[in-house]
Write a protein that holds these residues in place. Structure first.
Motif, mmCIF file in Angstrom:
data_model
loop_
_atom_site.group_PDB
_atom_site.id
_atom_site.type_symbol
_atom_site.label_atom_id
_atom_site.label_comp_id
_atom_site.label_asym_id
_atom_site.label_seq_id
_atom_site.Cartn_x
_atom_site.Cartn_y
_atom_site.Cartn_z
ATOM 1 N N THR A 139 27.340 58.550 28.394
ATOM 2 C CA THR A 139 27.689 58.611 26.973
ATOM 3 C C THR A 139 28.837 57.668 26.647
ATOM 4 N N GLY A 140 29.068 56.722 27.509
ATOM 5 C CA GLY A 140 30.141 55.750 27.359
ATOM 6 C C GLY A 140 30.811 55.517 28.695
ATOM 7 N N GLY A 141 31.314 54.296 28.875
ATOM 8 C CA GLY A 141 31.981 53.949 30.130
ATOM 9 C C GLY A 141 31.798 52.486 30.443
ATOM 10 N N GLY A 142 31.792 52.164 31.728
ATOM 11 C CA GLY A 142 31.729 50.777 32.154
ATOM 12 C C GLY A 142 30.352 50.383 32.645
ATOM 13 N N VAL A 143 30.014 49.117 32.428
ATOM 14 C CA VAL A 143 28.828 48.501 33.002
ATOM 15 C C VAL A 143 29.297 47.284 33.791
ATOM 16 N N GLY A 144 28.850 47.172 35.032
ATOM 17 C CA GLY A 144 29.313 46.080 35.876
ATOM 18 C C GLY A 144 28.177 45.389 36.603
ATOM 19 N N LEU A 145 28.209 44.066 36.622
ATOM 20 C CA LEU A 145 27.268 43.255 37.377
ATOM 21 C C LEU A 145 28.023 42.620 38.535
ATOM 22 N N LEU A 146 27.756 43.114 39.742
ATOM 23 C CA LEU A 146 28.392 42.609 40.950
ATOM 24 C C LEU A 146 27.462 41.597 41.615
ATOM 25 N N ALA A 147 27.912 40.355 41.741
ATOM 26 C CA ALA A 147 27.138 39.368 42.474
ATOM 27 C C ALA A 147 27.112 39.743 43.953
ATOM 28 N N TYR A 148 26.044 39.336 44.636
ATOM 29 C CA TYR A 148 25.918 39.627 46.070
ATOM 30 C C TYR A 148 27.158 39.167 46.830
ATOM 31 N N GLU A 149 27.649 37.966 46.519
ATOM 32 C CA GLU A 149 28.784 37.409 47.265
ATOM 33 C C GLU A 149 30.104 38.096 46.969
ATOM 34 N N ALA A 150 30.139 39.037 46.011
ATOM 35 C CA ALA A 150 31.367 39.805 45.787
ATOM 36 C C ALA A 150 31.767 40.591 47.021
ATOM 37 N N ALA A 151 30.835 40.783 47.950
ATOM 38 C CA ALA A 151 31.166 41.461 49.207
ATOM 39 C C ALA A 151 32.270 40.741 49.961
ATOM 40 N N GLY A 152 32.377 39.432 49.780
ATOM 41 C CA GLY A 152 33.424 38.684 50.466
ATOM 42 C C GLY A 152 34.815 39.091 50.057
ATOM 43 N N ALA A 153 34.926 39.810 48.911
ATOM 44 C CA ALA A 153 36.241 40.222 48.445
ATOM 45 C C ALA A 153 36.873 41.270 49.342
ATOM 46 N N PHE A 154 36.055 42.003 50.118
ATOM 47 C CA PHE A 154 36.644 43.045 50.948
ATOM 48 C C PHE A 154 36.149 43.026 52.379
ATOM 49 N N ASP A 155 35.054 42.320 52.668
ATOM 50 C CA ASP A 155 34.585 42.239 54.046
ATOM 51 C C ASP A 155 35.172 41.053 54.800
ATOM 52 N N ARG A 156 36.075 40.326 54.146
ATOM 53 C CA ARG A 156 36.742 39.168 54.751
ATOM 54 C C ARG A 156 35.722 38.141 55.249
ATOM 55 N N LEU A 157 34.671 38.000 54.499
ATOM 56 C CA LEU A 157 33.653 36.994 54.794
ATOM 57 C C LEU A 157 33.856 35.811 53.858
ATOM 58 N N ASP A 158 33.851 34.638 54.419
ATOM 59 C CA ASP A 158 34.016 33.438 53.606
ATOM 60 C C ASP A 158 32.643 33.014 53.089
ATOM 61 N N LEU A 159 32.139 33.759 52.101
ATOM 62 C CA LEU A 159 30.803 33.498 51.591
ATOM 63 C C LEU A 159 30.851 32.417 50.514
ATOM 64 N N PRO A 160 30.023 31.389 50.626
ATOM 65 C CA PRO A 160 29.937 30.412 49.535
ATOM 66 C C PRO A 160 29.421 31.072 48.282
ATOM 67 N N ARG A 161 29.846 30.564 47.120
ATOM 68 C CA ARG A 161 29.498 31.204 45.854
ATOM 69 C C ARG A 161 28.449 30.390 45.108
#
Length: 444
Positions: free
Chosen positions: A81-103
């Motif tokens: 009934t309201g809140g957030g909508v988010g589109l996470l790209a696949y490579e966003a995993a690099g933000a916390f898995d310490r993977l140097d993923l090309p974007r």
């Protein structure tokens, strides 16, 4: 703010007048038992674009939700009934898995928005709920033709088969157990066509429980996903999370007897059942990071699910969340989805990065994070990412297959082509058989 009950309007017709409005969003259900609600929202209260290196995308999502959902005396209100909508790209995993993923060029790690006014479409009771004072646009009934002239592979078929053979070899050496390897296609929309034309054709021909269209600044998402990544809701006072990984595929066949035989072959396939089981184990491990000890369990294993173009095997893994764990933390614990990476996950992602170009939105996740803590997040398979430039819209889409020790490269390639059939037809009107025959001629 209140909830007003209105007569039924078809969600796609209601969204059509908003097709050019940035941040207009439609999450479209096919009305199946697990996908009762569709949502149309526009004019967000806040928006976020998070480029690589710009911070933690999951923390950014947390800032778009409130602690309490909208209260109303309407019976059977929607989960969102309201809140957030988010589109996470696949490579966003690099933000916390310490993977140097090309974007992927043009795609940030996160697009997100907060919506307090929206329309919720109840497919089971055929009613529309106007939330927060939302006024439905005057509906339109678009009937677009094929919006693209070509459906061009980014690499020849032999290249994909060579990538599959490389993964099989690495599995044989003990580097990993499974990896999901994709092939990609790209092109341009005809001048005057836009992403909503593609979405309309795709959803009319092949409805799905987690379809979505999102018109973003300079970009757009069109998804026909059949797969739930994570759902979070309260049951009898317990906050429970479920993952529904899909692994194992057979194409549909117009002959009912042949179609039934293909479905039976899938359910009896040791290779496909083992592929699914590996991802179930991976998802059990991911959910165990945020669930109470001893509560993670398998509710369904290798259940047959049938869609207009393919048969799939789906499993369900569930667990009860630890106190204090919110929806963004659950996303962070399990992202990206195990069904489109492999096992072990981090090693599979490294192999994917070696063998593929960046995926961008494909196989990321689209998440609805409701005020109060509920969540529904899809796996962005059967998905097209579009970027706008001075010449119009260019698009890119992918389809992947789970590669195991028993994989045959040619069969895996044909599986990806079966998965992409509906998108191919929506874009170009081409039949899958025509494309396969063209590929065969090119390989002679």
């Amino acid at each position: 703010m209140s909830i007003e009950v209105l007569p039924w309007i078809e969600p796609v017709a209601a969204a059509a007048p908003l097709r050019e409005r940035p941040w207009a969003f439609l999450a479209l259900s096919d009305g199946s038992p697990q996908a009762r609600w569709s949502y149309l929202a526009w004019e967000p209260e806040a928006t976020v674009r998070l480029d690589p290196g710009g911070g933690d995308p999951f923390a950014a999502l947390r800032g778009l939700t409130g602690a309490d959902p909208l209260m109303s005396d309407v019976d059977e209100p929607p989960p969102f009934t309201g809140g957030g909508v988010g589109l996470l790209a696949y490579e966003a995993a690099g933000a916390f898995d310490r993977l140097d993923l090309p974007r992927a060029t043009g795609w940030p790690d996160l697009f997100a928005a907060r919506y307090a006014r929206l329309l919720a479409f109840d497919h089971h009771r055929r009613r529309v709920l106007a939330i927060g004072g939302a006024v439905p646009p005057d509906p339109e009934a678009p009937e677009p033709g094929p919006p693209s002239e070509a459906f061009t592979p980014e690499a020849p078929p032999d290249a994909y088969e060579a990538a599959v053979a490389e993964v099989v070899a690495r599995i044989g050496r003990g580097d990993l157990f499974q990896a999901n390897i994709a092939q990609a296609w790209s092109g341009r929309l005809r001048r005057g066509a836009d992403p909503f034309d593609l979405f309309t054709r795709l959803t009319e021909a092949s409805p799905a429980p987690y379809a979505a269209w999102w018109r973003l600044p300079g970009a757009a998402l069109v998804s026909q996903s059949p797969e739930s990544f994570l759902s979070l809701e309260a049951e009898a006072g317990v906050r429970r999370v479920r993952a529904r990984p899909i692994k194992g595929t057979r194409p549909r066949h117009p002959d009912p007897a042949r179609d039934a035989a293909l479905a039976e072959d899938l359910t009896k396939s040791d290779k496909d059942r083992a592929e699914n089981l590996m991802i179930v184990d991976l998802m059990r491990n991911d959910l165990a990071r945020v669930c109470r000890p001893g509560t993670v369990h398998v509710e369904a294993l290798n259940a047959l699910r049938t869609w207009p173009h393919v048969h799939h095997l789906e499993s369900v893994v569930a667990g009860d969340l630890v106190d204090g764990v919110d929806a963004p933390a659950v996303l962070a614990a399990a992202f990206p989805p195990g069904s489109i990476t492999g096992a072990p996950k981090v090693e599979a992602m490294k192999v994917i990065a070696e063998l593929e170009r960046p995926r961008g939105p494909w196989c990321g996740s689209l998440a609805l994070l409701a005020d109060g803590g509920a969540m529904e997040a899809s796996v962005l398979i059967r998905t097209v990412g579009l970027l706008e430039d001075q010449e119009g819209w260019r698009w890119r889409t992918l389809a992947g297959a789970g590669i195991t020790a028993d994989s045959d490269p040619a069969s895996e390639r044909l599986e990806t082509e079966a998965k992409i059939a509906a998108i191919r037809r929506a874009l170009c009107g081409q039949q899958l058989e025509q494309v396969i025959e063209s590929d065969r001629r090119g390989r002679r």
